[in-house]
Design a protein around this motif. Structure first.
Motif, PDB file in Angstrom:
ATOM      1  N   UNK A 111       0.831  -1.199   0.000  1.00 16.24           N
ATOM      2  CA  UNK A 111       0.000   0.000   0.000  1.00 16.24           C
ATOM      3  C   UNK A 111       0.863   1.244   0.000  1.00 16.24           C
ATOM      4  N   UNK A 112       0.223   2.342  -0.361  1.00 14.36           N
ATOM      5  CA  UNK A 112       0.860   3.653  -0.334  1.00 14.36           C
ATOM      6  C   UNK A 112       0.205   4.463   0.774  1.00 14.36           C
ATOM      7  N   UNK A 113       1.043   5.145   1.556  1.00 15.69           N
ATOM      8  CA  UNK A 113       0.525   5.905   2.689  1.00 15.69           C
ATOM      9  C   UNK A 113       1.561   6.913   3.144  1.00 15.69           C
ATOM     10  N   UNK A 114       1.081   8.140   3.357  1.00 17.27           N
ATOM     11  CA  UNK A 114       1.890   9.176   3.989  1.00 17.27           C
ATOM     12  C   UNK A 114       1.172   9.544   5.277  1.00 17.27           C
ATOM     13  N   UNK A 115       1.921   9.800   6.339  1.00 19.06           N
ATOM     14  CA  UNK A 115       1.347  10.090   7.649  1.00 19.06           C
ATOM     15  C   UNK A 115       0.201  11.091   7.536  1.00 19.06           C
ATOM     16  N   UNK A 116      -0.926  10.741   8.152  1.00 16.25           N
ATOM     17  CA  UNK A 116      -2.167  11.516   8.154  1.00 16.25           C
ATOM     18  C   UNK A 116      -2.815  11.623   6.773  1.00 16.25           C
ATOM     19  N   UNK A 117      -2.334  10.844   5.846  1.00 16.25           N
ATOM     20  CA  UNK A 117      -2.886  10.901   4.499  1.00 16.25           C
ATOM     21  C   UNK A 117      -3.787   9.727   4.186  1.00 16.25           C
ATOM     22  N   UNK A 118      -4.127   9.669   2.917  1.00 18.26           N
ATOM     23  CA  UNK A 118      -4.990   8.613   2.411  1.00 18.26           C
ATOM     24  C   UNK A 118      -4.214   7.303   2.267  1.00 18.26           C
ATOM     25  N   UNK A 119      -4.914   6.199   2.460  1.00 22.38           N
ATOM     26  CA  UNK A 119      -4.316   4.876   2.339  1.00 22.38           C
ATOM     27  C   UNK A 119      -4.848   4.241   1.062  1.00 22.38           C
ATOM     28  N   UNK A 120      -3.945   3.812   0.193  1.00 21.37           N
ATOM     29  CA  UNK A 120      -4.347   3.160  -1.057  1.00 21.37           C
ATOM     30  C   UNK A 120      -3.513   1.904  -1.264  1.00 21.37           C
ATOM     31  N   UNK A 121      -4.188   0.847  -1.676  1.00 24.12           N
ATOM     32  CA  UNK A 121      -3.465  -0.387  -1.999  1.00 24.12           C
ATOM     33  C   UNK A 121      -2.705  -0.218  -3.306  1.00 24.12           C
ATOM     34  N   UNK A 122      -1.538  -0.828  -3.373  1.00 25.69           N
ATOM     35  CA  UNK A 122      -0.818  -0.900  -4.636  1.00 25.69           C
ATOM     36  C   UNK A 122      -1.481  -1.990  -5.477  1.00 25.69           C
ATOM     37  N   UNK A 123      -1.039  -2.153  -6.698  1.00 29.92           N
ATOM     38  CA  UNK A 123      -1.585  -3.213  -7.549  1.00 29.92           C
ATOM     39  C   UNK A 123      -1.380  -4.574  -6.884  1.00 29.92           C
ATOM     40  N   UNK A 124      -0.183  -4.803  -6.329  1.00 32.05           N
ATOM     41  CA  UNK A 124       0.106  -6.056  -5.625  1.00 32.05           C
ATOM     42  C   UNK A 124      -0.794  -6.216  -4.400  1.00 32.05           C
ATOM     43  N   UNK A 125      -1.055  -5.119  -3.696  1.00 34.87           N
ATOM     44  CA  UNK A 125      -1.951  -5.155  -2.549  1.00 34.87           C
ATOM     45  C   UNK A 125      -3.366  -5.550  -2.944  1.00 34.87           C
ATOM     46  N   UNK A 126      -3.823  -5.012  -4.077  1.00 38.15           N
ATOM     47  CA  UNK A 126      -5.156  -5.373  -4.578  1.00 38.15           C
ATOM     48  C   UNK A 126      -5.221  -6.846  -4.959  1.00 38.15           C
ATOM     49  N   UNK A 127      -4.188  -7.332  -5.600  1.00 34.06           N
ATOM     50  CA  UNK A 127      -4.147  -8.751  -5.986  1.00 34.06           C
ATOM     51  C   UNK A 127      -4.210  -9.629  -4.738  1.00 34.06           C
ATOM     52  N   UNK A 128      -3.417  -9.280  -3.728  1.00 34.73           N
ATOM     53  CA  UNK A 128      -3.415 -10.038  -2.476  1.00 34.73           C
ATOM     54  C   UNK A 128      -4.812 -10.017  -1.830  1.00 34.73           C
ATOM     55  N   UNK A 129      -5.441  -8.832  -1.799  1.00 34.53           N
ATOM     56  CA  UNK A 129      -6.775  -8.695  -1.196  1.00 34.53           C
ATOM     57  C   UNK A 129      -7.802  -9.551  -1.938  1.00 34.53           C
ATOM     58  N   UNK A 130      -7.740  -9.534  -3.246  1.00 33.81           N
ATOM     59  CA  UNK A 130      -8.685 -10.331  -4.040  1.00 33.81           C
ATOM     60  C   UNK A 130      -8.492 -11.822  -3.783  1.00 33.81           C
ATOM     61  N   UNK A 131      -7.254 -12.249  -3.650  1.00 34.20           N
ATOM     62  CA  UNK A 131      -6.975 -13.661  -3.348  1.00 34.20           C
ATOM     63  C   UNK A 131      -7.494 -14.040  -1.960  1.00 34.20           C
ATOM     64  N   UNK A 132      -7.323 -13.152  -0.997  1.00 29.19           N
ATOM     65  CA  UNK A 132      -7.798 -13.391   0.365  1.00 29.19           C
ATOM     66  C   UNK A 132      -9.324 -13.537   0.358  1.00 29.19           C
ATOM     67  N   UNK A 133      -9.995 -12.615  -0.317  1.00 31.26           N
ATOM     68  CA  UNK A 133     -11.457 -12.669  -0.390  1.00 31.26           C
ATOM     69  C   UNK A 133     -11.932 -13.915  -1.128  1.00 31.26           C
ATOM     70  N   UNK A 134     -11.240 -14.263  -2.186  1.00 30.44           N
ATOM     71  CA  UNK A 134     -11.623 -15.451  -2.954  1.00 30.44           C
ATOM     72  C   UNK A 134     -11.512 -16.706  -2.084  1.00 30.44           C
ATOM     73  N   UNK A 135     -10.402 -16.826  -1.364  1.00 25.02           N
ATOM     74  CA  UNK A 135     -10.200 -17.992  -0.508  1.00 25.02           C
ATOM     75  C   UNK A 135     -11.289 -18.065   0.560  1.00 25.02           C
ATOM     76  N   UNK A 136     -11.593 -16.934   1.171  1.00 27.32           N
ATOM     77  CA  UNK A 136     -12.636 -16.897   2.194  1.00 27.32           C
ATOM     78  C   UNK A 136     -13.994 -17.287   1.596  1.00 27.32           C
ATOM     79  N   UNK A 137     -14.285 -16.776   0.409  1.00 28.03           N
ATOM     80  CA  UNK A 137     -15.557 -17.103  -0.255  1.00 28.03           C
ATOM     81  C   UNK A 137     -15.648 -18.580  -0.601  1.00 28.03           C
ATOM     82  N   UNK A 138     -14.564 -19.156  -1.077  1.00 26.73           N
ATOM     83  CA  UNK A 138     -14.557 -20.576  -1.433  1.00 26.73           C
ATOM     84  C   UNK A 138     -14.842 -21.428  -0.203  1.00 26.73           C
TER      85      UNK A 138
END
Length: 157
Positions: free
Chosen positions: A53-80
């Motif tokens: 993820x990308x983050x600067x102190x007191x700023x917005x938090x955004x997932x990187x492309x790799x972070x999004x891929x990891x999140x999608x895999x986590x959700x997929x595994x949980x759904x399965x």
């Protein structure tokens, strides 16, 4: 990259929040997970070091492309796991959801793949001609309805 259970929960939470919120802040994550802001800050900095993820102190938090891929895999595994518990083993949905959250951390990618193949075979979901998105509530509901109808037909045979 193997994440800890805690890191997986943070990534998943940030991903889910990104689908409903314009900006994600430490406070949003702390509220969602029911933990303190200092705990979130530590975790966010660790995930930033892992380039998830990308983050600067007191700023917005955004997932990187790799972070999004990891999140999608986590959700997929949980759904399965949840679909397996709920639709195949007929465990009540709330209980299946609770157990799937815990079990997703324990299964290997190989087990996940075999569970997915088994579910698709039993529920015959391979013939759905659509652009399935595991993060879409509409898709999740469609799968639930389709699976329920097909299981009902199987039991009637």
């Amino acid at each position: 990259m193997k994440l800890t259970n805690s890191q997986e929960e943070y990534i998943k939470t940030i991903y889910i929040l990104s689908k409903t919120e314009k900006e994600i802040r430490v406070t949003d994550i702390a509220k969602r997970l029911g933990i303190t802001k200092p705990s979130v800050n530590r975790a966010i900095n660790n995930l930033k070091d892992l380039k998830l993820l990308n983050y600067k102190t007191y700023g917005e938090i955004k997932l990187t492309k790799e972070g999004e891929i990891q999140a999608q895999e986590i959700l997929k595994k949980e759904d399965i796991v949840k679909i397996f518990l709920n639709k195949i083993l007929d465990i009540e949905e709330k209980q299946a959801e609770k157990e799937a959250k815990a079990m997703k951390h324990a299964i290997s990618p190989e087990t996940e793949e075999k569970l997915e193949k088994f579910i698709n075979k039993v529920l015959n979901l391979g013939d759905l001609d659509c652009d399935y998105d595991e993060t879409s509530e509409k898709c999740k509901n469609c799968i639930k309805i389709t699976a329920k109808n097909r299981l009902k037909k199987e039991k009637q045979k």
